[in-house]
Design a protein around this motif. Structure first.
Motif, PDB file in Angstrom:
ATOM      1  N   UNK A   1       0.823  -1.198   0.000  1.00  0.00           N
ATOM      2  CA  UNK A   1       0.000   0.000   0.000  1.00  0.00           C
ATOM      3  C   UNK A   1       0.866   1.260   0.000  1.00  0.00           C
ATOM      4  N   UNK A   2       1.951   1.245   0.794  1.00  0.00           N
ATOM      5  CA  UNK A   2       2.861   2.389   0.829  1.00  0.00           C
ATOM      6  C   UNK A   2       3.493   2.626  -0.541  1.00  0.00           C
ATOM      7  N   UNK A   3       3.872   1.545  -1.198  1.00  0.00           N
ATOM      8  CA  UNK A   3       4.502   1.664  -2.518  1.00  0.00           C
ATOM      9  C   UNK A   3       3.521   2.226  -3.539  1.00  0.00           C
ATOM     10  N   UNK A   4       2.305   1.716  -3.522  1.00  0.00           N
ATOM     11  CA  UNK A   4       1.304   2.205  -4.466  1.00  0.00           C
ATOM     12  C   UNK A   4       1.068   3.700  -4.290  1.00  0.00           C
ATOM     13  N   UNK A   5       0.997   4.143  -3.044  1.00  0.00           N
ATOM     14  CA  UNK A   5       0.773   5.563  -2.777  1.00  0.00           C
ATOM     15  C   UNK A   5       1.979   6.403  -3.170  1.00  0.00           C
ATOM     16  N   UNK A   6       3.178   5.902  -2.866  1.00  0.00           N
ATOM     17  CA  UNK A   6       4.394   6.683  -3.113  1.00  0.00           C
ATOM     18  C   UNK A   6       4.713   6.808  -4.604  1.00  0.00           C
TER      19      UNK A   6
ATOM     20  N   UNK B   1       1.376   3.748  -8.531  1.00  0.00           N
ATOM     21  CA  UNK B   1       1.168   2.576  -9.386  1.00  0.00           C
ATOM     22  C   UNK B   1       0.414   1.506  -8.610  1.00  0.00           C
ATOM     23  N   UNK B   2      -0.263   0.640  -9.331  1.00  0.00           N
ATOM     24  CA  UNK B   2      -0.851  -0.537  -8.705  1.00  0.00           C
ATOM     25  C   UNK B   2       0.199  -1.635  -8.668  1.00  0.00           C
ATOM     26  N   UNK B   3      -0.056  -2.668  -7.888  1.00  0.00           N
ATOM     27  CA  UNK B   3       0.876  -3.794  -7.832  1.00  0.00           C
ATOM     28  C   UNK B   3       1.056  -4.407  -9.216  1.00  0.00           C
ATOM     29  N   UNK B   4      -0.006  -4.479  -9.989  1.00  0.00           N
ATOM     30  CA  UNK B   4       0.062  -5.069 -11.328  1.00  0.00           C
ATOM     31  C   UNK B   4       0.967  -4.275 -12.260  1.00  0.00           C
TER      32      UNK B   4
ATOM     33  N   UNK C   1       8.623 -10.837 -10.942  1.00  0.00           N
ATOM     34  CA  UNK C   1       7.775 -11.489  -9.941  1.00  0.00           C
ATOM     35  C   UNK C   1       7.612 -10.577  -8.732  1.00  0.00           C
ATOM     36  N   UNK C   2       6.395 -10.494  -8.230  1.00  0.00           N
ATOM     37  CA  UNK C   2       6.111  -9.827  -6.959  1.00  0.00           C
ATOM     38  C   UNK C   2       5.539 -10.871  -6.005  1.00  0.00           C
ATOM     39  N   UNK C   3       6.078 -10.908  -4.783  1.00  0.00           N
ATOM     40  CA  UNK C   3       5.538 -11.777  -3.742  1.00  0.00           C
ATOM     41  C   UNK C   3       5.026 -10.880  -2.618  1.00  0.00           C
ATOM     42  N   UNK C   4       3.764 -11.029  -2.282  1.00  0.00           N
ATOM     43  CA  UNK C   4       3.173 -10.246  -1.195  1.00  0.00           C
ATOM     44  C   UNK C   4       2.844 -11.189  -0.042  1.00  0.00           C
ATOM     45  N   UNK C   5       3.420 -10.903   1.119  1.00  0.00           N
ATOM     46  CA  UNK C   5       3.129 -11.689   2.314  1.00  0.00           C
ATOM     47  C   UNK C   5       1.977 -11.029   3.060  1.00  0.00           C
ATOM     48  N   UNK C   6       1.080 -11.874   3.586  1.00  0.00           N
ATOM     49  CA  UNK C   6      -0.150 -11.374   4.199  1.00  0.00           C
ATOM     50  C   UNK C   6      -0.375 -11.928   5.598  1.00  0.00           C
ATOM     51  N   UNK C   7       0.708 -12.278   6.287  1.00  0.00           N
ATOM     52  CA  UNK C   7       0.572 -12.767   7.653  1.00  0.00           C
ATOM     53  C   UNK C   7      -0.295 -14.001   7.727  1.00  0.00           C
ATOM     54  N   UNK C   8      -1.314 -13.935   8.580  1.00  0.00           N
ATOM     55  CA  UNK C   8      -2.191 -15.082   8.780  1.00  0.00           C
ATOM     56  C   UNK C   8      -3.028 -15.407   7.550  1.00  0.00           C
TER      57      UNK C   8
ATOM     58  N   UNK D   1       3.192 -13.475 -11.114  1.00  0.00           N
ATOM     59  CA  UNK D   1       4.008 -13.346 -12.318  1.00  0.00           C
ATOM     60  C   UNK D   1       3.564 -12.071 -13.034  1.00  0.00           C
ATOM     61  N   UNK D   2       4.439 -11.074 -13.056  1.00  0.00           N
ATOM     62  CA  UNK D   2       4.064  -9.779 -13.601  1.00  0.00           C
ATOM     63  C   UNK D   2       3.974  -9.780 -15.126  1.00  0.00           C
ATOM     64  N   UNK D   3       4.552 -10.792 -15.757  1.00  0.00           N
ATOM     65  CA  UNK D   3       4.530 -10.853 -17.222  1.00  0.00           C
ATOM     66  C   UNK D   3       3.187 -11.310 -17.761  1.00  0.00           C
ATOM     67  N   UNK D   4       2.553 -12.259 -17.037  1.00  0.00           N
ATOM     68  CA  UNK D   4       1.279 -12.778 -17.535  1.00  0.00           C
ATOM     69  C   UNK D   4       0.122 -12.596 -16.558  1.00  0.00           C
TER      70      UNK D   4
END
Length: 293
Positions: free
Chosen positions: A184-189, A192-195, A201-208, A215-218
């Protein structure tokens, strides 16, 4: 292939509290502990215990000989960990009774290395080796650029989050790891969206709620559900996940299996108090997974 980790080495001071401090509040700690830590050291220990060959590139201060010994005793290559004057990096970590934490960092030696000292750590690195990076050291962009030039798999953690640092490293990154807050911080700064992040490759960790590999290419996503456990301390869980993910990929496992191993390792780790000292070993992860088939 070996994993090279240019990362922080900290002295972690843990204060276990009834709740996290409020502004102006003074609290008595239930207990205190000191351990090896730092995002870099945590990831090196995690990857090494997961079965990979790891070389750590970093620095300690005059008070950090025991940190260097702890890394060496794990079997981690420390020939490129230098000793400098001044303090070792350290973190004051407050952990409440619901396993939430609050952390204050002092960079110390982690931000005092020269680029020449860092560069020497990658003399023997080559194509298909893995480079782990985080934001707790200086020269991260240069290290990422060097890793890309050598054909290494560059795995970068956007923590602690600094928008300018992330923007500088992304062009040389293969796997970009961040948690939901950092996303969220990156998108605001960057607006851009994550996509729209231009990395493979982007890996997002979400705790529990687990983690997702994108895969950002497809645009294909692979979800890794979290294992349900009763956490006692979530400090270092992300480092445990990343170290184990890098190790599994390094050892040739496919993405889905690598994510599952990383999720299992972090599930084990959060049931223990501490950081580097309590990273699980490969046999513990295998036993944990075998019980959940």
């Amino acid at each position: 292939m070996p994993i090279f980790n240019f990362g922080s080495i900290n002295i972690d001071n843990f204060y276990y509290l009834p709740h996290l401090p409020q502004p102006g509040e003074t609290l008595n700690s239930d207990r205190y502990a000191r351990q090896l830590g730092g995002k870099g050291a945590n990831q090196s220990v995690a990857a090494c215990r997961a079965g990979s060959v790891v070389t750590h590139v970093g620095a300690v201060g005059a008070d950090g000989d025991w940190c260097l010994k702890a890394l060496t005793d794990e079997g981690i290559g420390t020939q490129h960990v230098i000793s400098l004057g001044g303090p070792t990096g350290h973190a004051n970590i407050y952990v409440d009774r619901s396993a939430e934490n609050s952390i204050v960092l002092v960079p110390g030696a982690n931000r005092a290395m020269t680029w020449d000292a860092v560069r020497m750590g990658f003399t023997k690195a080559g194509p298909d080796d893995t480079l782990l990076l985080q934001n707790e050291t200086s020269h991260v962009q240069k290290a990422a650029e060097l890793g890309r030039a050598k054909g290494m798999r560059v795995v970068y953690s956007a923590a602690p989050f600094e928008a300018a640092a992330v923007e500088a490293v992304l062009p040389f990154c293969d796997i970009f790891v961040l948690n939901e807050v950092e996303a969220e911080q990156l998108s605001q700064a960057l607006g851009v969206t994550i996509a729209e992040i231009d990395v493979p490759v982007v890996v997002i960790t979400r705790g529990a709620n687990g983690a997702v590999w994108r895969d950002q290419l497809n645009g294909q996503e692979i979800n890794a559900p979290a294992f349900q456990v009763d956490p006692v301390d979530t400090t270092g869980a992300g480092d445990c996940f990343i170290g184990n993910l890098a190790a599994a990929l390094d050892q040739g496992y496919d993405v889905k299996t690598s994510l599952r191993k990383a999720s299992a390792a972090s599930a084990i780790q959060v049931t223990r108090e501490g950081t580097a000292d309590v990273m699980p070993r490969a046999d513990e992860v295998e036993a944990f997974l075998s019980e959940r088939l």
